[in-house]
Design a protein around this motif. Structure first.
Motif, mmCIF file in Angstrom:
data_model
loop_
_atom_site.group_PDB
_atom_site.id
_atom_site.type_symbol
_atom_site.label_atom_id
_atom_site.label_comp_id
_atom_site.label_asym_id
_atom_site.label_seq_id
_atom_site.Cartn_x
_atom_site.Cartn_y
_atom_site.Cartn_z
ATOM 1 N N MET A 1 26.230 27.853 114.177
ATOM 2 C CA MET A 1 25.277 26.852 113.721
ATOM 3 C C MET A 1 25.958 25.487 113.680
ATOM 4 O O MET A 1 27.114 25.374 113.298
ATOM 5 N N THR A 2 25.211 24.491 114.025
ATOM 6 C CA THR A 2 25.733 23.132 113.952
ATOM 7 C C THR A 2 25.695 22.664 112.496
ATOM 8 O O THR A 2 24.956 23.217 111.678
ATOM 9 N N PRO A 3 26.475 21.654 112.163
ATOM 10 C CA PRO A 3 26.422 21.130 110.789
ATOM 11 C C PRO A 3 25.024 20.668 110.387
ATOM 12 O O PRO A 3 24.615 20.841 109.237
ATOM 13 N N GLN A 4 24.273 20.120 111.340
ATOM 14 C CA GLN A 4 22.923 19.661 111.036
ATOM 15 C C GLN A 4 22.005 20.843 110.734
ATOM 16 O O GLN A 4 21.221 20.794 109.787
ATOM 17 N N ASN A 5 22.081 21.905 111.542
ATOM 18 C CA ASN A 5 21.242 23.084 111.301
ATOM 19 C C ASN A 5 21.598 23.772 109.994
ATOM 20 O O ASN A 5 20.713 24.193 109.250
ATOM 21 N N LEU A 6 22.890 23.892 109.732
ATOM 22 C CA LEU A 6 23.309 24.532 108.493
ATOM 23 C C LEU A 6 22.900 23.696 107.279
ATOM 24 O O LEU A 6 22.439 24.236 106.273
ATOM 25 N N SER A 7 23.019 22.391 107.381
ATOM 26 C CA SER A 7 22.601 21.512 106.284
ATOM 27 C C SER A 7 21.108 21.615 106.043
ATOM 28 O O SER A 7 20.659 21.677 104.891
ATOM 29 N N ALA A 8 20.330 21.642 107.104
ATOM 30 C CA ALA A 8 18.877 21.777 106.962
ATOM 31 C C ALA A 8 18.522 23.131 106.357
ATOM 32 O O ALA A 8 17.636 23.225 105.494
ATOM 33 N N THR A 9 19.209 24.182 106.777
ATOM 34 C CA THR A 9 18.953 25.516 106.250
ATOM 35 C C THR A 9 19.238 25.577 104.756
ATOM 36 O O THR A 9 18.430 26.093 103.976
ATOM 37 N N VAL A 10 20.370 25.032 104.335
ATOM 38 C CA VAL A 10 20.736 25.047 102.917
ATOM 39 C C VAL A 10 19.782 24.168 102.113
ATOM 40 O O VAL A 10 19.352 24.544 101.018
ATOM 41 N N ALA A 11 19.432 23.009 102.638
ATOM 42 C CA ALA A 11 18.525 22.107 101.921
ATOM 43 C C ALA A 11 17.149 22.738 101.748
ATOM 44 O O ALA A 11 16.581 22.733 100.645
ATOM 45 N N VAL A 12 16.605 23.302 102.813
ATOM 46 C CA VAL A 12 15.276 23.923 102.742
ATOM 47 C C VAL A 12 15.298 25.123 101.804
ATOM 48 O O VAL A 12 14.428 25.283 100.944
ATOM 49 N N GLY A 13 16.306 25.978 101.945
ATOM 50 C CA GLY A 13 16.406 27.148 101.071
ATOM 51 C C GLY A 13 16.581 26.771 99.611
ATOM 52 O O GLY A 13 15.986 27.397 98.725
ATOM 53 N N SER A 14 17.359 25.731 99.352
ATOM 54 C CA SER A 14 17.574 25.296 97.970
ATOM 55 C C SER A 14 16.310 24.731 97.346
ATOM 56 O O SER A 14 15.989 25.031 96.192
ATOM 57 N N VAL A 15 15.616 23.914 98.089
ATOM 58 C CA VAL A 15 14.404 23.294 97.554
ATOM 59 C C VAL A 15 13.312 24.351 97.340
ATOM 60 O O VAL A 15 12.672 24.394 96.288
ATOM 61 N N ILE A 16 13.117 25.204 98.324
ATOM 62 C CA ILE A 16 12.073 26.224 98.194
ATOM 63 C C ILE A 16 12.432 27.237 97.116
ATOM 64 O O ILE A 16 11.560 27.742 96.410
ATOM 65 N N GLY A 17 13.708 27.516 96.954
ATOM 66 C CA GLY A 17 14.140 28.473 95.940
ATOM 67 C C GLY A 17 13.887 28.028 94.516
ATOM 68 O O GLY A 17 13.942 28.838 93.594
ATOM 69 N N THR A 18 13.593 26.751 94.320
ATOM 70 C CA THR A 18 13.359 26.248 92.960
ATOM 71 C C THR A 18 11.886 26.024 92.644
ATOM 72 O O THR A 18 11.570 25.482 91.583
ATOM 73 N N ILE A 19 10.984 26.427 93.517
ATOM 74 C CA ILE A 19 9.555 26.242 93.252
ATOM 75 C C ILE A 19 9.168 26.999 91.976
ATOM 76 O O ILE A 19 9.581 28.137 91.786
ATOM 77 N N PRO A 20 8.415 26.384 91.090
ATOM 78 C CA PRO A 20 8.080 27.063 89.829
ATOM 79 C C PRO A 20 6.927 28.057 89.972
ATOM 80 O O PRO A 20 5.962 28.030 89.222
ATOM 81 N N ALA A 21 7.034 28.921 90.953
ATOM 82 C CA ALA A 21 6.033 29.975 91.160
ATOM 83 C C ALA A 21 6.793 31.223 91.595
ATOM 84 O O ALA A 21 7.295 31.284 92.716
ATOM 85 N N ILE A 22 6.887 32.164 90.700
ATOM 86 C CA ILE A 22 7.641 33.383 90.970
ATOM 87 C C ILE A 22 6.948 34.186 92.074
ATOM 88 O O ILE A 22 5.744 34.385 92.052
ATOM 89 N N GLY A 23 7.736 34.640 93.049
ATOM 90 C CA GLY A 23 7.221 35.544 94.055
ATOM 91 C C GLY A 23 6.767 34.922 95.359
ATOM 92 O O GLY A 23 6.305 35.641 96.238
ATOM 93 N N VAL A 24 6.884 33.630 95.524
ATOM 94 C CA VAL A 24 6.433 33.010 96.765
ATOM 95 C C VAL A 24 7.583 32.482 97.617
ATOM 96 O O VAL A 24 7.357 32.019 98.727
ATOM 97 N N THR A 25 8.807 32.570 97.106
ATOM 98 C CA THR A 25 9.927 31.946 97.814
ATOM 99 C C THR A 25 10.201 32.598 99.164
ATOM 100 O O THR A 25 10.487 31.894 100.127
ATOM 101 N N THR A 26 10.111 33.917 99.245
ATOM 102 C CA THR A 26 10.415 34.588 100.510
ATOM 103 C C THR A 26 9.424 34.183 101.593
ATOM 104 O O THR A 26 9.820 33.807 102.704
#
Length: 146
Positions: free
Chosen positions: A1-26
């Motif tokens: 993975m390129t640094p840009q792809n890995l950064s986007a992956t971590v950023a998207v996963g981090s932001v979505i992982g904090t949504i205040p709705a249990i059970g929709v993150t996956t």
């Protein structure tokens, strides 16, 4: 993975992982990763790794949403919620549902700027940490044998 792809992956996963709705993150992280051609497994993994933050940030997102949308103050302690449900469980469910929607709306408003900030912070970090691809130069007089 390129640094840009890995950064986007971590950023998207981090932001979505904090949504205040249990059970929709996956489902949400899979859909967003597929849409933007990110590594789906890595995005889902990151969203799972930040789920303790989801629990810690749910109440602050909900409180901020209540304040931003001018809703009636909602008591979120366990004892007060038990009294709400014992008094009128349908009204309690309605209030909690609206408060959670306000929290999700607040999360949605903050998701893009926080995700973009996280992305731009992580790109230079991953450029330094990730191994550089090997680029070999071919001699001009090299002819492959067939």
């Amino acid at each position: 993975m390129t640094p840009q792809n890995l950064s986007a992956t971590v950023a998207v996963g981090s932001v979505i992982g904090t949504i205040p709705a249990i059970g929709v993150t996956t489902l949400l992280s899979t859909a967003v990763a597929a849409r933007f051609r990110l590594n789906i497994a890595a995005t889902v993994l990151v969203s799972y790794l930040v789920q303790p933050l989801q629990i810690l940030l749910a109440i602050p997102f909900i409180r901020l949403g209540i304040n931003l949308f001018g809703m009636e103050e909602l008591r979120l302690s366990l004892g007060e919620m038990q009294v709400m449900f014992q008094t009128d469980w349908l009204d309690a469910l309605s209030k909690l549902w609206l408060a959670n929607l306000a929290g999700i709306a607040t999360w949605a408003a903050l998701a893009t700027p926080i995700g973009a900030t996280l992305y731009f912070i992580l790109v230079p970090v991953f450029r330094k940490v990730l191994p550089r691809p090997v680029t070999g130069s071919l001699d001009s007089d090299f002819t492959p044998q067939v």
